[in-house]
Write a protein that holds these residues in place. Sequence first.
Motif, PDB file in Angstrom:
ATOM      1  N   ILE A 160       0.800  -3.657 -23.675  1.00 17.25           N
ATOM      2  CA  ILE A 160      -0.066  -2.733 -22.941  1.00 17.25           C
ATOM      3  C   ILE A 160       0.644  -2.268 -21.675  1.00 17.25           C
ATOM      4  O   ILE A 160       1.186  -3.080 -20.920  1.00 17.25           O
ATOM      5  CB  ILE A 160      -1.395  -3.402 -22.539  1.00 17.25           C
ATOM      6  N   ALA A 161       0.638  -0.961 -21.436  1.00 15.82           N
ATOM      7  CA  ALA A 161       1.231  -0.396 -20.225  1.00 15.82           C
ATOM      8  C   ALA A 161       0.390   0.781 -19.755  1.00 15.82           C
ATOM      9  O   ALA A 161      -0.145   1.530 -20.563  1.00 15.82           O
ATOM     10  CB  ALA A 161       2.667   0.064 -20.486  1.00 15.82           C
ATOM     11  N   LYS A 162       0.279   0.922 -18.451  1.00 17.60           N
ATOM     12  CA  LYS A 162      -0.331   2.118 -17.893  1.00 17.60           C
ATOM     13  C   LYS A 162       0.635   3.286 -18.014  1.00 17.60           C
ATOM     14  O   LYS A 162       1.855   3.104 -18.065  1.00 17.60           O
ATOM     15  CB  LYS A 162      -0.668   1.914 -16.414  1.00 17.60           C
ATOM     16  N   ALA A 163       0.093   4.498 -17.964  1.00 23.34           N
ATOM     17  CA  ALA A 163       0.916   5.702 -17.992  1.00 23.34           C
ATOM     18  C   ALA A 163       1.627   5.925 -16.663  1.00 23.34           C
ATOM     19  O   ALA A 163       2.436   6.841 -16.532  1.00 23.34           O
ATOM     20  CB  ALA A 163       0.053   6.920 -18.340  1.00 23.34           C
ATOM     21  N   TYR A 164       1.315   5.089 -15.699  1.00 20.36           N
ATOM     22  CA  TYR A 164       2.034   5.040 -14.429  1.00 20.36           C
ATOM     23  C   TYR A 164       2.233   3.555 -14.144  1.00 20.36           C
ATOM     24  O   TYR A 164       2.263   2.762 -15.099  1.00 20.36           O
ATOM     25  CB  TYR A 164       1.264   5.762 -13.311  1.00 20.36           C
ATOM     26  N   CYS A 165       2.386   3.132 -12.907  1.00 19.68           N
ATOM     27  CA  CYS A 165       2.661   1.724 -12.653  1.00 19.68           C
ATOM     28  C   CYS A 165       1.944   1.253 -11.398  1.00 19.68           C
ATOM     29  O   CYS A 165       1.806   2.008 -10.433  1.00 19.68           O
ATOM     30  CB  CYS A 165       4.177   1.524 -12.498  1.00 19.68           C
ATOM     31  N   ASN A 167       2.757  -8.943  -3.066  1.00 21.59           N
ATOM     32  CA  ASN A 167       4.099  -8.625  -2.593  1.00 21.59           C
ATOM     33  C   ASN A 167       5.117  -8.709  -3.718  1.00 21.59           C
ATOM     34  O   ASN A 167       4.825  -9.144  -4.819  1.00 21.59           O
ATOM     35  CB  ASN A 167       4.470  -9.565  -1.446  1.00 21.59           C
ATOM     36  N   GLY A 168       6.348  -8.289  -3.403  1.00 23.28           N
ATOM     37  CA  GLY A 168       7.418  -8.359  -4.378  1.00 23.28           C
ATOM     38  C   GLY A 168       7.982  -7.002  -4.723  1.00 23.28           C
ATOM     39  O   GLY A 168       7.399  -5.960  -4.395  1.00 23.28           O
ATOM     40  N   PRO A 169       9.130  -6.979  -5.408  1.00 21.19           N
ATOM     41  CA  PRO A 169       9.803  -5.714  -5.726  1.00 21.19           C
ATOM     42  C   PRO A 169       8.992  -4.834  -6.669  1.00 21.19           C
ATOM     43  O   PRO A 169       8.324  -5.332  -7.575  1.00 21.19           O
ATOM     44  CB  PRO A 169      11.115  -6.165  -6.380  1.00 21.19           C
ATOM     45  N   PHE A 170       9.083  -3.544  -6.447  1.00 17.14           N
ATOM     46  CA  PHE A 170       8.359  -2.545  -7.243  1.00 17.14           C
ATOM     47  C   PHE A 170       9.173  -1.249  -7.132  1.00 17.14           C
ATOM     48  O   PHE A 170       8.880  -0.391  -6.299  1.00 17.14           O
ATOM     49  CB  PHE A 170       6.948  -2.397  -6.676  1.00 17.14           C
ATOM     50  N   PRO A 171      10.229  -1.101  -7.957  1.00 21.83           N
ATOM     51  CA  PRO A 171      11.190  -0.010  -7.782  1.00 21.83           C
ATOM     52  C   PRO A 171      10.584   1.390  -7.762  1.00 21.83           C
ATOM     53  O   PRO A 171      11.033   2.245  -7.000  1.00 21.83           O
ATOM     54  CB  PRO A 171      12.135  -0.182  -8.981  1.00 21.83           C
ATOM     55  N   SER A 172       9.578   1.637  -8.584  1.00 25.73           N
ATOM     56  CA  SER A 172       9.060   3.006  -8.715  1.00 25.73           C
ATOM     57  C   SER A 172       7.820   3.248  -7.859  1.00 25.73           C
ATOM     58  O   SER A 172       7.087   4.208  -8.090  1.00 25.73           O
ATOM     59  CB  SER A 172       8.753   3.314 -10.183  1.00 25.73           C
ATOM     60  N   GLY A 202       1.346   8.568  -4.584  1.00 32.46           N
ATOM     61  CA  GLY A 202       0.923   7.180  -4.764  1.00 32.46           C
ATOM     62  C   GLY A 202      -0.533   6.985  -4.401  1.00 32.46           C
ATOM     63  O   GLY A 202      -1.283   6.294  -5.112  1.00 32.46           O
ATOM     64  N   GLU A 203      -0.968   7.606  -3.312  1.00 29.12           N
ATOM     65  CA  GLU A 203      -2.366   7.504  -2.905  1.00 29.12           C
ATOM     66  C   GLU A 203      -3.275   8.215  -3.903  1.00 29.12           C
ATOM     67  O   GLU A 203      -4.375   7.740  -4.210  1.00 29.12           O
ATOM     68  CB  GLU A 203      -2.548   8.090  -1.505  1.00 29.12           C
ATOM     69  N   ARG A 204      -2.811   9.331  -4.434  1.00 31.53           N
ATOM     70  CA  ARG A 204      -3.617  10.058  -5.424  1.00 31.53           C
ATOM     71  C   ARG A 204      -3.784   9.230  -6.699  1.00 31.53           C
ATOM     72  O   ARG A 204      -4.865   9.191  -7.288  1.00 31.53           O
ATOM     73  CB  ARG A 204      -2.958  11.404  -5.740  1.00 31.53           C
ATOM     74  N   GLY A 222       2.728   3.675  -8.327  1.00 26.29           N
ATOM     75  CA  GLY A 222       3.957   4.442  -8.467  1.00 26.29           C
ATOM     76  C   GLY A 222       4.103   4.985  -9.870  1.00 26.29           C
ATOM     77  O   GLY A 222       3.176   4.938 -10.689  1.00 26.29           O
ATOM     78  N   TRP A 223       5.278   5.485 -10.145  1.00 25.96           N
ATOM     79  CA  TRP A 223       5.531   6.164 -11.409  1.00 25.96           C
ATOM     80  C   TRP A 223       5.919   5.175 -12.514  1.00 25.96           C
ATOM     81  O   TRP A 223       6.320   4.041 -12.235  1.00 25.96           O
ATOM     82  CB  TRP A 223       6.629   7.208 -11.227  1.00 25.96           C
TER      83      TRP A 223
END
Length: 416
Positions: free
Chosen positions: A261-266, A271-276, A283-285, A304-305
């Motif tokens: 399962i994955a969202k169409a975005y991310c 905390n922790g790394p989140f590259p996109s 991001g707020e939208r 994010g994306w």
Amino acid sequence: MNQADLIVGLQWGDEGKGKIVDMMAQEYEVVARFAGGHNAGHTIVTGGKKYALHLIPSGILNPDAVNVIGNGVVVCPANLMKEMAQFENLEGRLWLSDKAHLILPYHQLIDQAKERMRGDKAIGTTGRGIGPAYADKISRSGHRVGELKEVESLFEKVMEYLEQNAAVFGAMGVEMPDAAKLRTDLERYRDGLMPYITDTTQMIWRDLEAGRKILFEGAQGTMLDIDHGTYPFVTSSNTIAGGACTGMGVSPKQIGKVTGIAKAYCTRVGNGPFPSEDFGEDGERLRQQGHEFGTTTGRPRRCGWFDAVAIRYACALNGCDQIALMKLDVLDGFDEIKICTGYEFEGETIDYVPYDLEKVKPIYETFPGWERVEGISDYDKLPDSAKAYIETIERVSGVKVGIISTSPDREDTIVR
């Protein structure tokens, strides 16, 4: 050999597993949860009514399905009983492994104290006692659900444990529980849960032998796996497909079709790394359109994306047969949409997840957006730009997108 199918999250949790488990559970006779605790949150919308589940498998909304909480789960009895209270006639429909470990009140106090002590280096846990309960399990000082059958013995062992660790807990600022209240709580847990406690390993074996259709349900997501996630910013259990073997007591040969399962975005919480991650207006939208606030904590999620590099990694770890792409409708109305298809790492372009994800920068492909996909249940009726987006995810991940969700409602789902 009969097999059980499996659903697993591919990102940092909150992917929308609840809706897909709920939808797929209509076709299964047994739905079983294999890892995590009440730090998980599955929100399901069906018939216009919203359900928030934390420990009980999402198959509970299928009146014909048997639901199992496996030995790999850590169980807070008070929270489980509170969750059970919203349903009627659960006997025979819900079973709890006698080998699952208990989360007791002091685990939550320890969890919260450790986060305070970490200060600005806090991991961002939910403070629900998950980590300390798993730590006790691994250090062989935990207590299992089956011990509730003999409350007096359990009480004595817990008190002995607390006395042995009193100095450590005191230094952490953790107040020891009142003995009389602890005994009363344990008796209450026994009375409320005893009709549901059983050897779920033997139960699942019998169900497999009988050819019953079984679905294993994961919690959190692959990138939060204790071994393969963004350590130390992870959960305390194995969230990947292999965790179902240890968390339910089945062999790898008994795992059938794996749906990731994955969202169409991310998104991610904590905390922790989140590259996109997108720190700007987009991001707020995404957060507002996707209602990205934690089911368990209410915390706003980082948004994010779509990260196709991480998805390819997750699909390989889990042996995914298909991807279920959730919340495609949240991208409605964007002029442009991005997919992270590579990373810049130490001066090179890479297409894999490195040991130190903190040091990567995302490389994006940009796609034209679309006006509206909300409520569409026929793939051919999707806008061409949405199809191109989905096909890019398939190309980069190497896995077919077999299910597409276009609204929170069960009916608004494309099955290819």
